[in-house]
Design a protein around this motif. Structure first.
Motif, PDB file in Angstrom:
ATOM      1  N   LEU A 272       0.845  -1.211   0.000  1.00  0.00           N
ATOM      2  CA  LEU A 272       0.000   0.000   0.000  1.00  0.00           C
ATOM      3  C   LEU A 272       0.876   1.255   0.000  1.00  0.00           C
ATOM      4  O   LEU A 272       0.567   2.237  -0.678  1.00  0.00           O
ATOM      5  N   GLN A 273       1.982   1.175   0.719  1.00  0.00           N
ATOM      6  CA  GLN A 273       2.876   2.347   0.737  1.00  0.00           C
ATOM      7  C   GLN A 273       3.516   2.582  -0.617  1.00  0.00           C
ATOM      8  O   GLN A 273       3.677   3.711  -1.054  1.00  0.00           O
ATOM      9  N   ASP A 324      -8.713  -0.366   6.046  1.00  0.00           N
ATOM     10  CA  ASP A 324      -8.947   1.092   6.080  1.00  0.00           C
ATOM     11  C   ASP A 324      -7.795   1.784   6.811  1.00  0.00           C
ATOM     12  O   ASP A 324      -7.244   2.776   6.337  1.00  0.00           O
ATOM     13  N   GLN A 325      -7.443   1.211   7.989  1.00  0.00           N
ATOM     14  CA  GLN A 325      -6.366   1.833   8.777  1.00  0.00           C
ATOM     15  C   GLN A 325      -5.050   1.769   8.020  1.00  0.00           C
ATOM     16  O   GLN A 325      -4.267   2.728   8.032  1.00  0.00           O
ATOM     17  N   ARG A 326      -4.815   0.652   7.353  1.00  0.00           N
ATOM     18  CA  ARG A 326      -3.558   0.532   6.577  1.00  0.00           C
ATOM     19  C   ARG A 326      -3.509   1.600   5.484  1.00  0.00           C
ATOM     20  O   ARG A 326      -2.456   2.185   5.217  1.00  0.00           O
ATOM     21  N   LEU A 327      -4.661   1.840   4.840  1.00  0.00           N
ATOM     22  CA  LEU A 327      -4.681   2.858   3.771  1.00  0.00           C
ATOM     23  C   LEU A 327      -4.401   4.236   4.360  1.00  0.00           C
ATOM     24  O   LEU A 327      -3.617   5.019   3.808  1.00  0.00           O
ATOM     25  N   LEU A 328      -5.030   4.497   5.516  1.00  0.00           N
ATOM     26  CA  LEU A 328      -4.791   5.798   6.168  1.00  0.00           C
ATOM     27  C   LEU A 328      -3.326   5.914   6.584  1.00  0.00           C
ATOM     28  O   LEU A 328      -2.690   6.955   6.373  1.00  0.00           O
ATOM     29  N   PHE A 332      -3.270   7.662   2.469  1.00  0.00           N
ATOM     30  CA  PHE A 332      -4.441   7.880   1.613  1.00  0.00           C
ATOM     31  C   PHE A 332      -5.554   8.611   2.363  1.00  0.00           C
ATOM     32  O   PHE A 332      -5.612   8.599   3.594  1.00  0.00           O
ATOM     33  N   CYS A 333      -6.469   9.220   1.572  1.00  0.00           N
ATOM     34  CA  CYS A 333      -7.646   9.872   2.162  1.00  0.00           C
ATOM     35  C   CYS A 333      -8.875   9.503   1.317  1.00  0.00           C
ATOM     36  O   CYS A 333      -8.767   8.737   0.363  1.00  0.00           O
ATOM     37  N   ASN A 334     -10.018  10.070   1.660  1.00  0.00           N
ATOM     38  CA  ASN A 334     -11.276   9.836   0.917  1.00  0.00           C
ATOM     39  C   ASN A 334     -11.583   8.350   0.744  1.00  0.00           C
ATOM     40  O   ASN A 334     -11.892   7.895  -0.363  1.00  0.00           O
ATOM     41  N   LEU A 335     -11.510   7.582   1.824  1.00  0.00           N
ATOM     42  CA  LEU A 335     -11.736   6.136   1.709  1.00  0.00           C
ATOM     43  C   LEU A 335     -13.209   5.822   1.462  1.00  0.00           C
ATOM     44  O   LEU A 335     -14.087   6.411   2.102  1.00  0.00           O
ATOM     45  N   HIS A 340     -19.374  -6.925  -2.394  1.00  0.00           N
ATOM     46  CA  HIS A 340     -20.210  -7.551  -3.432  1.00  0.00           C
ATOM     47  C   HIS A 340     -19.901  -9.036  -3.453  1.00  0.00           C
ATOM     48  O   HIS A 340     -18.766  -9.419  -3.763  1.00  0.00           O
ATOM     49  N   PHE A 341     -20.881  -9.856  -3.120  1.00  0.00           N
ATOM     50  CA  PHE A 341     -20.700 -11.311  -3.076  1.00  0.00           C
ATOM     51  C   PHE A 341     -19.468 -11.619  -2.226  1.00  0.00           C
ATOM     52  O   PHE A 341     -19.433 -11.240  -1.068  1.00  0.00           O
ATOM     53  N   MET A 342     -18.414 -12.199  -2.760  1.00  0.00           N
ATOM     54  CA  MET A 342     -17.261 -12.562  -1.934  1.00  0.00           C
ATOM     55  C   MET A 342     -16.123 -11.556  -2.041  1.00  0.00           C
ATOM     56  O   MET A 342     -15.004 -11.849  -1.636  1.00  0.00           O
ATOM     57  N   THR A 343     -16.414 -10.369  -2.588  1.00  0.00           N
ATOM     58  CA  THR A 343     -15.308  -9.420  -2.727  1.00  0.00           C
ATOM     59  C   THR A 343     -15.599  -8.090  -2.035  1.00  0.00           C
ATOM     60  O   THR A 343     -16.734  -7.626  -2.018  1.00  0.00           O
ATOM     61  N   ARG A 344     -14.550  -7.532  -1.462  1.00  0.00           N
ATOM     62  CA  ARG A 344     -14.609  -6.202  -0.859  1.00  0.00           C
ATOM     63  C   ARG A 344     -13.772  -5.287  -1.749  1.00  0.00           C
ATOM     64  O   ARG A 344     -12.663  -5.650  -2.157  1.00  0.00           O
ATOM     65  N   VAL A 345     -14.319  -4.103  -2.041  1.00  0.00           N
ATOM     66  CA  VAL A 345     -13.605  -3.152  -2.900  1.00  0.00           C
ATOM     67  C   VAL A 345     -13.363  -1.878  -2.098  1.00  0.00           C
ATOM     68  O   VAL A 345     -14.281  -1.358  -1.467  1.00  0.00           O
ATOM     69  N   TRP A 346     -12.128  -1.412  -2.128  1.00  0.00           N
ATOM     70  CA  TRP A 346     -11.773  -0.151  -1.457  1.00  0.00           C
ATOM     71  C   TRP A 346     -11.310   0.848  -2.509  1.00  0.00           C
ATOM     72  O   TRP A 346     -10.621   0.462  -3.473  1.00  0.00           O
ATOM     73  N   CYS A 347     -11.651   2.098  -2.277  1.00  0.00           N
ATOM     74  CA  CYS A 347     -11.160   3.150  -3.154  1.00  0.00           C
ATOM     75  C   CYS A 347     -10.560   4.227  -2.248  1.00  0.00           C
ATOM     76  O   CYS A 347     -11.151   4.581  -1.221  1.00  0.00           O
TER      77      CYS A 347
END
Ligand SMILES: C[S@@+](CC[C@H](N)C(=O)[O-])C[C@H]1O[C@@H](n2cnc3c(N)ncnc32)[C@H](O)[C@@H]1O
Length: 356
Positions: A272-273, A324-328, A332-335, A340-347
């Motif tokens: 992520l970094q 979420d915490q790892r992204l922060l 990153f911002c604006n998480l 959806h079904f078996m998947t999680r999507v992060w932006c």
């Protein structure tokens, strides 16, 4: 309004794929029970209400997939874009591969890999038979079977899950709408055999696409898949997602599908970094991976069974991890996130002077 012929065709196709996946899994389990009973994994029975919830969420994913295609977010032709001939030719090899899979399970051997002349390229955690797969990620044989195996695993919904990243990607790229679309660069991290890039190229045909992965064999398969016709060329580069071989700030968007659950926690953070480093300020990262216990507690048994059936050494840690915490922590911002079904999507966005 009555559904169009194309919609009926899509829904029928998906029902067929879902049934084919279920039948394959049922049959291969029966064969394993008969021929190699000692290696049958100890799974928990899936309660009827969970089966129902899974079916409903698969239907909801397909509804959303259809609606997005009908709205022009990606072309409808993508919904029917399946390499039938290749998969038909490869399907018998999925069966022929089972005995070696069972013998690795029996020997509890998760490091049965081809000889590597360049072992130093790969982190230790990577040198394993993920999913008990022959050769891990390190051979053409493995790369040739991968897409079909993933499609069977997700009952024909793997590409529909990958497509959930596209609306986020398009929304994120609006930040650069004053630029020539041909100048926008999108990097797909851990691109594997290129199925995600194939979906992205159909939705965003003018952007420059690049894929990075550690596996030369998977990249070779991606190259065969993506660069055989007249569509714009995709660049494919071998590299570790923790330290990617690109300059800082050179991409307006990054995607990363089904990688996080295959990494130890420190590597997850390092990836992520490095994604953050590669993005231009204002750029967007879209991640997709397995759902987690926090967002989908109703599927806890399915998640537990997944790690029991497949060799997924970091999955248990991943499903409880706070992405979420790892992204922060990476900056990153604006998480935003959706399941959806078996998947999680992060932006998530890399801040620029206009974003907080
Ligand atoms: C489960 S597959 C996902 C592939 C693809 N994104 C998809 O949607 O099917 C995981 C991929 O991550 C790659 N991978 C694992 N660890 C990696 C790392 N540290 N750096 C780069 N690629 C990695 C593997 O080679 C494999 O192609």
């Amino acid at each position: 309004m009555a559904p169009s012929i194309t919609e009926i065709a899509y829904r029928t196709l998906q029902q067929g794929r879902s049934l084919a996946g279920l039948v394959h899994k049922e049959l291969s389990t029966k064969v394993m029970e008969a021929v190699a009973p000692d290696v049958v994994p100890q799974t928990q029975p899936v309660p009827a209400e969970m089966m129902n919830a899974l079916r409903k969420s698969l239907d909801a994913l397909q509804d959303r997939d259809w609606k997005d295609a009908a709205a022009g977010i990606y072309p409808q032709s993508l919904l029917f874009d399946i390499p039938w001939l290749e998969w038909a030719e490869r399907y018998p090899r999925v069966w022929l591969d089972l005995p070696s899979n069972w013998s690795r399970r029996r020997a509890r051997d998760v490091q049965d890999l081809p000889d590597l002349s360049n072992r130093e390229l790969y982190p230790e955690y990577y040198l394993q038979n993920f999913h008990h797969q022959t050769d891990g990620y390190l051979s053409d044989h493995s790369a040739e079977l991968y897409d079909l195996q993933v499609d069977i695993l997700f009952n024909g919904a793997a590409d529909a899950m990958r497509r959930r990243i596209i609306p986020f990607l398009q929304a994120g790229l609006k930040h650069f709408s004053n630029r020539n679309p041909g100048s926008l660069r999108i990097l797909d991290v851990a691109t594997g055999t290129g199925r995600t890039l194939h979906q992205i190229r159909a939705a965003l045909p003018t952007c420059t696409l690049i894929g990075v992965d550690l596996s030369e064999a998977y990249l070779r398969q991606a190259n065969r898949w993506l660069n055989q016709n007249r569509s714009s060329l995709v660049q494919l580069v071998q590299g570790n997602a923790e330290r990617m071989p690109f300059d800082e700030g050179g991409f307006q968007a990054l995607t990363c599908v089904f990688l996080m659950h295959e990494l130890p926690a420190e590597a997850r953070q390092a990836v992520l970094q490095d994604c953050y480093r590669l993005l231009e300020p204002g750029g967007v990262l879209v991640l997709a991976d397995s759902v987690q216990l926090k967002d989908s507690p109703q599927f806890d048994v399915a998640m537990d069974n997944f790690r029991r059936v497949f060799h997924e050494p970091y999955y248990r840690d991943y499903i409880s991890d706070d992405i979420d915490q790892r992204l922060l922590d990476a900056g990153f911002c604006n998480l935003q996130a959706e399941s959806h079904f078996m998947t999680r999507v992060w932006c998530a966005t890399k801040p620029d002077s206009g974003t907080k």
